[in-house]
Each structure stands twice: as C-alpha cells, then as structure tokens.
Scaffold this active site. Structure first.
Site, PDB file in Angstrom:
ATOM      1  N   ARG A  57      23.562  66.365  94.749  1.00 46.05           N
ATOM      2  CA  ARG A  57      22.469  66.171  94.053  1.00 46.05           C
ATOM      3  C   ARG A  57      23.210  65.464  92.733  1.00 46.05           C
ATOM      4  NH1 ARG A  57      20.057  70.795  92.168  1.00 46.05           N
ATOM      5  NH2 ARG A  57      20.631  70.617  89.937  1.00 46.05           N
ATOM      6  N   TYR A 110       6.233  45.748  85.662  1.00 50.38           N
ATOM      7  CA  TYR A 110       5.745  46.538  87.171  1.00 50.38           C
ATOM      8  C   TYR A 110       4.720  47.331  86.854  1.00 50.38           C
ATOM      9  CZ  TYR A 110       6.243  49.486  91.019  1.00 50.38           C
ATOM     10  OH  TYR A 110       5.438  50.461  92.135  1.00 50.38           O
ATOM     11  N   ASP A 181      14.935  45.635  83.216  1.00 52.37           N
ATOM     12  CA  ASP A 181      14.520  45.594  84.469  1.00 52.37           C
ATOM     13  C   ASP A 181      15.179  44.415  84.993  1.00 52.37           C
ATOM     14  OD1 ASP A 181      13.487  45.899  86.982  1.00 52.37           O
ATOM     15  OD2 ASP A 181      11.968  46.994  86.662  1.00 52.37           O
ATOM     16  N   LYS A 206      14.448  46.320  96.349  1.00 58.54           N
ATOM     17  CA  LYS A 206      14.196  44.924  96.639  1.00 58.54           C
ATOM     18  C   LYS A 206      15.398  44.024  96.909  1.00 58.54           C
ATOM     19  CE  LYS A 206      10.298  46.627  95.579  1.00 58.54           C
ATOM     20  NZ  LYS A 206      10.259  47.505  94.769  1.00 58.54           N
TER      21      LYS A 206
END
Ligand code: PLP
Length: 392
Positions: A57, A110, A181, A206
C-alpha cells in the site's frame, strides 16, 4: 533535456535487486508484503537506512520504477503513482488542506475534479472559488486562508491553454502552491514544473497508458511535497496494482513517439474540420484560430499540441446525436488518449455531474463533441468524418 527524453524512457524503470544476470525487463512484484530476517532490518527499512519495502500500500518496486520514469521525464525530484487520476488529484489536494482553508480553481476542469472541489471539499468546510482563468482578475480573489491554486494545462473540454508561469508566480506571491493537471499535454508537450508549478498530476489512464487497459494516476513534485502527499495517500490507500504499474511502464516507453503522432494527426483533422459547414467551431490549440494558440506555441515543445480537440456543431444537440450514430470505427466512449480515435459528449459524459447552468457558463454546449485523435491514418479518419458529417 529534450534529446534525452527517449533515452530516459528507454533505460529507466528497472528498479530491481542486484544480480549478475538481471532480467532485461522488470518482473512484476505481485506481492502485498515483504519479509525481514530480523527486527533490526525492519527498523532500518522504516528509517530509510536500508533499501527495502514493507507493504505494497505504501510502495512496491514496480510503483517505484514507474515513478522513477515519471519523475525523470517531468524533471521533478520525486513522483508517486496511485490507483487513478482522481486518486492522484484528491491526495495532492487533501495533503495540503484543512478545515477553513480556501482554494482557487479554474472553472473549466475535468468533471470529477470539479465535483471533488465543489462538493466533497464543502463537506470538510474547505471553500473553493471557481474562476475563469482566462478572463477573471484572479489576483483579487486570494485570501489569507488560500492554500492552493488548481488548473489544467489544456482545459477539458475546450482545449484552452493557460499561462502556467503567470499563475505559478501569482500563487507563490500569496504563499500558496499551484497544482497543474497535465493529463492532456504529458511531459512530451509541456513540463509545468519548469514553468513554476509546484505539483503536477496525471490521469495515467490517458496518454501515459495510451491503450485503454489501465486506470492509474501519477503525482510529480519536489521531495518534501511528495513525502507529504504520500503520507496522506498511505492512509487513504488508493494503491495502484503492481500489475497495472508494470503495464504503464511498458506503455510509457513509447510515450514520445505516440504523442508526436497523436499531435500530427490531430493537426490534420482539426484543419479539415475547421472548413466544414456543419462545424461551428473547432477547439484545438494548434490552430491559429484558437484563442490560446499563442501561449500554446510559447510554452509547448516542438510545435506539438496533443491529440485532443472539441468541435461545436452548428446543429446543436440533434447534430451531436446524429454524428455519434453515423461514425463507424470512431467509438463513442467516455474516455480519451487511446491508440484509436474516439469521441465523447462532455455534456453527457465527463461533465454530466456539472449543473447545466455552470456548464453553459463554461461554454460546454449540447452541440459540443470532444475528439481524441488516435494513431490511424489521417486520410481514413478524414474520410470517415466527411461521410458522417453529410448525414447530420
Ligand atoms: N484529469 C483529467 C484531465 C481527466 O480527463 C480525467 C479523466 O478523464 C481525470 C483527471 C481523472 O482520471 P481517472 O479517470 O484516471 O481517475
């Protein structure tokens, strides 16, 4: 640095233990946990006095290999990878805010980022002022409790390119950090850290992936900031699967080649679409007609403008429905940046959660379609659009 880009993509991303005959390609460390011979070794790994891993993790050799590549091509000090772009974004923000803080964000973002900033942070008593970064006088809206400024390099879905340096300078003069971003641009086209941004976030789903088979996210920043973000993320736990990290390493090796081809194809398609009577406007930063072409030309590398564009159809909603139905190989889907061309309908997909009034205010009309230009022959693409446009 530019000429070394492919070299970095070719040689990095192989963090594995020493061996006289190492595998050419990093194995997938599909292990949730790591073992220790004794407590002293465990202590040393926790204290970073010995190299090793504890629990996936927090980190895993495949995560670190991908992060190493991302930090290198972004020219940041450090990077971390998470289970989605939204995880990268939310962890970067959550690591920097507390109840009572204030954030300034661009209005055209977004949809998921917009919703997180607007609705989720409200529950924590963190206020966000959404502004039109192209038109509003941002300076006026800083407060003593402003901690972050948030924007996208190429805003989704109107493809406006913002002057990162200007907003970085502004953020710093108020003692705040700028998060960018850079999903649509990638470091092949733009490196926000070099323009002054403090944190760069990616939906690796993406272009970093480019093949529509992984959901992932990446954050790149300086060492201290990454430490802070990773502490937060280790608690929330949006861990990327080592398998997905391995696939992303494989994809990343061809990022520069792909981005060049996506950009070249998009430029040709945008030039064609701009001349079609059914198309009211083409939003593509590579076009002279783009209101942000000049800033794109100044801040983007090698005359590359990426593979994303939007078209506003003169026939509005009905034309959008008809065009989607008429296209054959070009799939209608709510994502982007894959090897094949696809189309999405922002009002019904990425910006579905945005109230109609806010959508319209941001220019996201019912006739607006977003195109993610793939790697196929542009001649074939143009012919398909030509045929489909005749049906609307
Ligand atoms: N940022 C941008 C610009 C996006 O387009 C997306 C998703 O489409 C995200 C962030 C969220 O990424 P993910 O879907 O990987 O969580």
């Amino acid at each position: 640095m530019r000429k070394e880009f492919m070299t970095k993509l070719t040689h990095l991303g192989n963090k594995m233990p020493d061996s006289v005959s190492p595998p050419k390609v990093l194995p997938i460390y599909m292990s949730s946990v790591f073992s220790f011979d004794d407590v002293e070794t465990l202590d040393a790994v926790y204290a970073k006095e010995a190299e090793g891993y504890v629990y996936s993790r927090m980190s895993n050799p495949v995560h670190d290999s991908l992060a190493e590549m991302m930090a290198a091509i972004e020219e940041g000090q450090d990077a971390r990878v998470y289970s989605s772009g939204m995880a990268a974004i939310t962890m970067s923000i959550m690591a920097h805010v507390k109840a009572g803080d204030h954030i300034i964000a661009d209005r055209v973002l977004y949809g998921g980022s917009f919703q997180f900033l607007k609705d989720e942070l409200k529950k924590l008593n963190i206020e966000v002022t959404f502004l039109d970064f192209q038109k509003d006088d941002i300076e006026k809206y800083f407060r003593s409790n402003t901690t972050l400024v948030y924007m996208e390099t190429i805003s989704n879905p109107l493809m406006n390119v913002l002057d990162i340096q200007k907003y970085a300078d502004m953020a710093h003069s108020h003692g705040t950090k700028l998060i960018v971003d850079n999903t649509f641009a990638t470091p092949v086209i733009c490196q926000p850290l070099k323009l002054g941004a403090d944190i760069v976030v990616y939906s690796a789903t993406k272009y970093i992936c480019g093949h529509s088979d992984v959901i992932g996210g990446v954050v790149v920043s300086d060492k201290n900031t990454m430490e802070k973000i990773h502490q937060t993320a280790s608690i929330y736990g949006p861990t990327m699967s080592p398998f997905d990290a391995w696939i992303l390493i494989r994809s990343l090796r061809t990022l520069e080649l792909r981005m060049k081809q996506h950009s070249e194809n998009a430029m040709k398609l945008a030039t064609f679409l701009e001349k079609q009577p059914q198309v009211r406007k083409v939003y593509y930063p590579g076009l002279q007609s783009s209101s942000t072409h000049d800033i794109a030309k100044e801040t983007f590398f090698n005359n590359l403008y990426g593979g994303m564009m939007s078209i506003d159809l003169a026939g509005g909603e009905k034309a959008a429905f008809d065009l989607i139905r008429s296209l054959e190989s070009i799939k209608f889907l709510p994502s982007l940046a894959s090897f094949s061309t696809s189309m999405s309908y922002p009002a019904k997909t990425s910006h579905r959660g945005m109230p109609e009034e806010e959508r319209e205010k941001a220019g996201i009309t019912m006739g607006l379609l977003r195109i993610s230009v793939g790697l196929e022959s542009t001649q074939d693409l143009i012919e398909e659009f030509e045929k489909a446009l005749k049906t609307i």
